[in-house]
Write an enzyme that holds these catalytic residues in place. Structure first.
Site, PDB file in Angstrom:
ATOM      1  N   GLU A  86     -16.917  -6.109  24.485  1.00  0.00           N
ATOM      2  CA  GLU A  86     -16.067  -7.301  24.510  1.00  0.00           C
ATOM      3  C   GLU A  86     -14.868  -7.180  23.573  1.00  0.00           C
ATOM      4  OE1 GLU A  86     -19.309  -7.299  23.793  1.00  0.00           O
ATOM      5  OE2 GLU A  86     -20.248  -8.130  25.595  1.00  0.00           O
ATOM      6  N   HIS A 118      -4.152   3.200  -3.422  1.00  0.00           N
ATOM      7  CA  HIS A 118      -4.267   2.605  -2.089  1.00  0.00           C
ATOM      8  C   HIS A 118      -3.546   1.266  -1.955  1.00  0.00           C
ATOM      9  CE1 HIS A 118      -6.012   1.191   1.689  1.00  0.00           C
ATOM     10  NE2 HIS A 118      -6.210   0.052   1.054  1.00  0.00           N
ATOM     11  N   HIS A 177       0.836  -1.186   0.000  1.00  0.00           N
ATOM     12  CA  HIS A 177       0.000   0.000   0.000  1.00  0.00           C
ATOM     13  C   HIS A 177       0.875   1.241   0.000  1.00  0.00           C
ATOM     14  CE1 HIS A 177      -2.451  -3.297   1.571  1.00  0.00           C
ATOM     15  NE2 HIS A 177      -3.514  -2.632   1.199  1.00  0.00           N
ATOM     16  N   HIS A 187     -27.064 -17.389  24.036  1.00  0.00           N
ATOM     17  CA  HIS A 187     -25.955 -17.224  24.974  1.00  0.00           C
ATOM     18  C   HIS A 187     -25.156 -18.514  25.200  1.00  0.00           C
ATOM     19  CE1 HIS A 187     -27.978 -13.497  25.636  1.00  0.00           C
ATOM     20  NE2 HIS A 187     -27.267 -13.143  26.671  1.00  0.00           N
TER      21      HIS A 187
END
Ligand SMILES: [Ca+2]
Ligand SMILES: [Ca+2]
Lengths: 669, 669
Positions: free
Chosen positions: B409, B255, B27, B471
């Site tokens: 987190e 870029h 880059h 969860h």
């Protein structure tokens, strides 16, 4: 506040306390604190039909702070959805879209619902731009969100909020339950930013209600204002008291566990309820909420009439819309998938994926997607693509289907879930395979909810070369294969890339991950679009084989070349291509054992962690460390992904099993 | 701009173009655009000693937009670090801390470096509060960051920025390379928010430089101002031209790939360089940069003298500091680890972890950590803990070691990496095991870089019960086990929990994940702190065994109970506890085959995806779907995690192998 409104709010509050106590687990505080805003939304703004929860022009309601799900269950119950009082007493710990009617998206992991809502709003704007005509506002619904402090701290919500502001999604209205409490205690412990100023910076319309416990008129006026602002998403910060009525109101103590029986009794007395009555809904409250269903049914009836007139006037658009809503793909779309022969040139599977997109994007118009700022690398943009952008920008419009997600992988995945939930669209998104883990919180929910979302993940191994180990996935396919209900497809050439898209689009109830190479791959003998759907198949068969070589993606052609080397030495190798563990695992045992016949040892070759490969092979050429920076051929050589090394591993494996019995990889206890 | 300064900047620019072209990958644009700000930082602000890159009071420089690494390599080369011109020509594709001296943290995955810098700044403030005394400013360094648009779009950076603002980290100074370009093109495509306003909302001090290509005085003054603001982190938005000098300057074309030879030649001519010279550094530029090393060496010499006086005056503090810097744990710290016998009560391993923290937190004072807003669930706060908070808040101070990460987190994990990189501290952080995937981008870098970071992950299976499948981790341990260079420890009881901490702290060069239960577990017969370090060991042995049952964590006691059932039927079971695949895999083959002797079939039991268990077992009791909401015992029963079902699977497995040879799980090709 009228009497009936107050009664309804206190019914919601006492019911929430009762339900959580009965379940002996859950979160009473936020439902009690959010009761007034839910009351306003469901009684004055949200239009939905409990008899047909998935009517396409319903308003969407998303509870981003999913731990407050008791609130959502209660509202659905009151509004007349198929959530009975018995259901209420044993509902899932977080809202799950596939389990409870009226739940749009599965929430609980914080920030996800908020980000889903951006996808929902994108869908609303896009379908409106596409299908609405003068006098035919087929799509004019809003997406309403309740969110807490937790969601707004999560990166995924920040990414999504920035994107929503950029896209100027005027149909998105977020109510922020500002209760100053998170699990650890007062938000002064960790969350002291100026939230509204942040959202202003994102380009949102912002408002504030200082007494969200009582100021229903204020909340109502704010939502009305928000609806009037059609070129910006809106957020309304509403100061509330968590667990209001409890002796511990306003503290973290009421957040995550049931209130005591005594506390609940006192709350009921305080709110003018009989402290001995449980799960009590006054008749007048039941009666009051009946209008929700009536209003919704009438709205759907009116809409159906509108659609009927639309059919007459815009038969083509109507047919397209109706097809989409029936969740059917266009007839014969798969005929557009390109097919290849071994004489076709070697091409990277990311490039082959681009070819597929170019072939099908206009034939399957419900495809909508983009890349997390890697368009030129992921090759996700088809030739006729127009950007999904606010029309005022002059760089696209809301009919456009190419989404510039920005460098926001997690939001991209969550937005895709929101688009899939909305209906009528099939979302896809691209980034490097390694960065699917940036988005894992949402990828997991694609799988859990069973949304057809396409993850177009390029640069799928150390074969990406120069970018080095920070960009080279190692653990990624193991993680994806261990995740239930998601297809992982790593095609080896053009036919398998077409097959991967065929599998991904035909699997309506699960997401798919396409792992695609940066580097060119040859078109293989015997590869097949259709066989790809079986997950694994024999590419080269031989009688009395000595060894089976199995590979995926870019390593299949290495296995083929290794087989040539072995054959030249008089060894008899078979070659198996295995684009998908999941699809292969779903085949009959007869089929699977024809692919991996007993008695023939198997060597796997995949430029990825060997973890998990003991299931289908006895020895592996794979990764056990991170990779390194360098031109891809050098990196491949360094880690043994060469025909020579695979052949050596094959000879070693044959020698190891000489005179020993070869464990079956198919027949196991 | 003086002549030498301009010459230096243009040297950096032309060198960047040459290096990227030579590597034929990389880059060039950002290094060329950021050359002026790097020039200012390295010549006027950053103090570091190239002869001792890890001198503890150096200023930290973090290049968050890691793809611009050529800039960092060039600055290190010019400043005199051990990065030769030959190195420059073949450097890694992104900065890797363990490979290149002077690189503080591994960057490239966007947003990570930015978030690491918050950890670095926390460390600086904490160690200053702890060790500085009147006249003894042992810690007074700054953390300087260069970041691009990409990093600022990432959620992890947003989370970290909000946390840094909350913590009022005055030693953190970020230079934002505002070049209006990302990979897809102009930032107007996807990133149009008001960045500085957002940072103001987070509580940052903000400044803007409109001509970052030329206004070196402006940049210098802004950094000076930023240093004066000691109670807020600072961000300076600097408008630059990406790839300045190139015919494609200011566009995405410069870029991500090398500039053409012709373009580079023209750039050199434009900047007054000889277009035929490659990798050219004018003598006066070399000479100019010599002062960097001289200044750094003097600073370290002065600091060492200061430390010597400090030793006399504050011998205890000095001894502690010197010990920490030598990376040695306190003598005998491990003696504080609690030990248990089977008569001790059943306790959840998260609670046993809390006990360990209470025992060692004051003995191992370099432990610093907290939870992502789950303190009461993760049980990560020890009794004597004080919050790490800005002293003005009156809820803690900078000597405090308990970090309130908020619901962030990903930032937590990245901040821990920044703390580990800083030195003198051992970071830990807690959340639910399922949400380690929210943080995966940073967890992966803990592993790749080899940082000793402790992930204290509780609620480690469907055994968390009521919160349900959103969860409940399923794929998580497979993902972690497939990730190289990270220890995964799932202790079965108190002794193994102590053993897990022993392993985690003694492994200086890799992170550890402790997977801990919500539910209570009995103290096992024959469990052992020391044997935990072997990763797997025999808990119950028997002659002429029929079956080996292997479990991890909460499922070991189920295996023990299943063994009892089998014994009552005359079947002879062995039981193995396997807290860590990684540690077990590192044992000798003799040891491993003593744990899994040939000829005895193995049944595994783990409430987690079975993916990967074919390595050590022939049949599995495990998860192949997502879990469900419910009390943990019911959920365990539903998915077969009962002694009865494990015993049944054992009988089935024994029957399956009757008269057949049992494949060895240890001896493989
Ligand atoms: Ca809150
Ligand atoms: Ca940029």
């Amino acid at each position: 506040m009228t009497d009936i409104t107050a009664l309804s709010i206190n019914t919601i509050r006492t019911l929430a306390a009762d339900v959580v106590r009965k379940a002996n687990s859950g979160h009473p505080g936020a439902p009690m604190g959010c009761a007034p805003m839910a009351q306003v939304l469901f009684s004055k703004f949200i239009t939905g039909n409990p008899s047909n929860p998935y009517w396409i022009n319903r308003d969407r309601f998303i509870l981003s702070n999913g731990h407050a799900c008791v609130l959502q269950y209660i509202m659905l119950h009151l509004a007349g959805y198929d959530v009975t009082m018995d259901d209420l007493k044993q509902t899932p710990g977080h809202p799950e879209a596939h389990l409870t009617p009226g739940i749009e998206v599965t929430t609980g992991p914080l920030g996800q619902g908020f980000a889903n809502s951006v996808g929902s709003a994108i869908s609303g704007e896009h379908l409106a731009a596409l299908f609405n005509k003068p006098g035919f506002d087929l799509f004019n619904n809003h997406t309403y969100v309740i969110t807490g402090d937790g969601c707004l701290q999560e990166g995924v919500a920040s990414e999504a909020a920035s994107l929503a502001g950029h896209l100027q999604l005027g149909n998105l209205i977020v109510l922020y339950d500002d209760n100053h409490i998170s699990i650890d205690g007062d938000t002064e412990l960790s969350f002291t930013e100026d939230v509204l100023k942040r959202f202003e910076a994102y380009g949102w319309h912002t408002q504030e209600i200082t007494d969200g416990d009582h100021d229903l008129n204020g909340i109502t006026a704010a939502v009305e204002n928000a609806k009037k602002v059609t070129d910006k998403p809106s957020i309304i910060k509403i100061r509330t008291t968590i667990g209001i009525g409890s002796k511990n109101q306003g503290t973290e103590k009421v957040h995550g566990s049931p209130l005591s029986a005594e506390d609940i009794a006192n709350i009921k007395t305080k709110f003018g309820f009989d402290s001995d009555k449980h799960f009590y809904i006054p008749d007048e409250v039941r009666e009051y909420w009946r209008s929700f269903g009536e209003r919704g049914q009438k709205a759907e009836n009116d809409w159906n009439n509108l659609l009927n007139s639309y059919k007459d006037k815009y038969p083509e658009e109507a047919a397209d819309l109706i097809r989409r809503l029936s969740n059917k793909l266009p007839n014969n779309w798969a005929a557009a998938l390109p097919r290849y022969t071994p004489s076709d040139p070697a091409v990277a599977t990311r490039k082959l994926s681009e070819t597929v997109l170019n072939k099908i994007a206009d034939i399957v118009p419900e495809l909508i997607g983009g890349s997390a700022d890697l368009t030129g690398s992921n090759l996700t943009r088809w030739k006729t693509a127009v950007d999904f952008q606010h029309p005022s920008t002059n760089i696209g419009n809301y009919k456009g289907k190419y989404i510039r997600y920005g460098v926001r992988e997690h939001a991209m995945a969550a937005v895709m879930n929101g688009i899939a939930a909305y209906g009528g669209l099939i979302p896809f998104g691209g980034t490097f395979l390694n960065f699917i883990t940036y988005a894992w919180g949402a990828v997991r929910l694609s799988a859990l909810t069973g949304f057809r979302v396409l993850y177009i993940m390029t640069h799928d191994s150390i074969g990406l070369g120069e970018d080095g180990p920070t960009h080279q996935p190692i653990e990624t396919l193991a993680a994806l294969r261990a995740l239930p209900n998601i297809l992982v497809l790593r095609p080896a050439d053009g036919n398998e890339t077409s097959g991967a898209y065929l599998a991904a689009l035909n699997n309506h109830h699960r997401p798919s991950v396409l792992a695609l190479t940066r580097q060119n791959l040859p078109q293989l003998h015997n590869s097949s679009v259709e066989k790809t759907l079986q997950g694994g198949y024999v590419l080269e068969e031989v009688d009395n084989a000595d060894i089976t070589l199995v590979g995926t993606g870019s390593e299949v052609s290495i296995a083929v070349d290794a087989a040539k080397l072995l054959k030249s030495e008089g060894i008899k190798p078979r070659v198996v291509s295995m684009p998908s563990f999941e699809l292969f695992g779903e085949q009959s045992v007869e089929y699977r054992s024809s692919v991996f016949p007993d008695g023939i040892p198997v060597v796997s070759v995949e430029a990825m962690s060997t973890y998990g490969w003991d299931t289908y092979s006895h020895a592996h050429v794979g990764m056990r460390t991170f990779g390194t920076s360098g031109p891809y051929k050098e990196v491949y050589k360094k880690y043994g992904f060469t025909p020579e090394n695979v052949a050596a591993k094959a000879r070693e494996t044959i020698a190891f099993y000489k005179g020993k019995s070869v464990p079956s990889v198919i027949f196991r206890p």
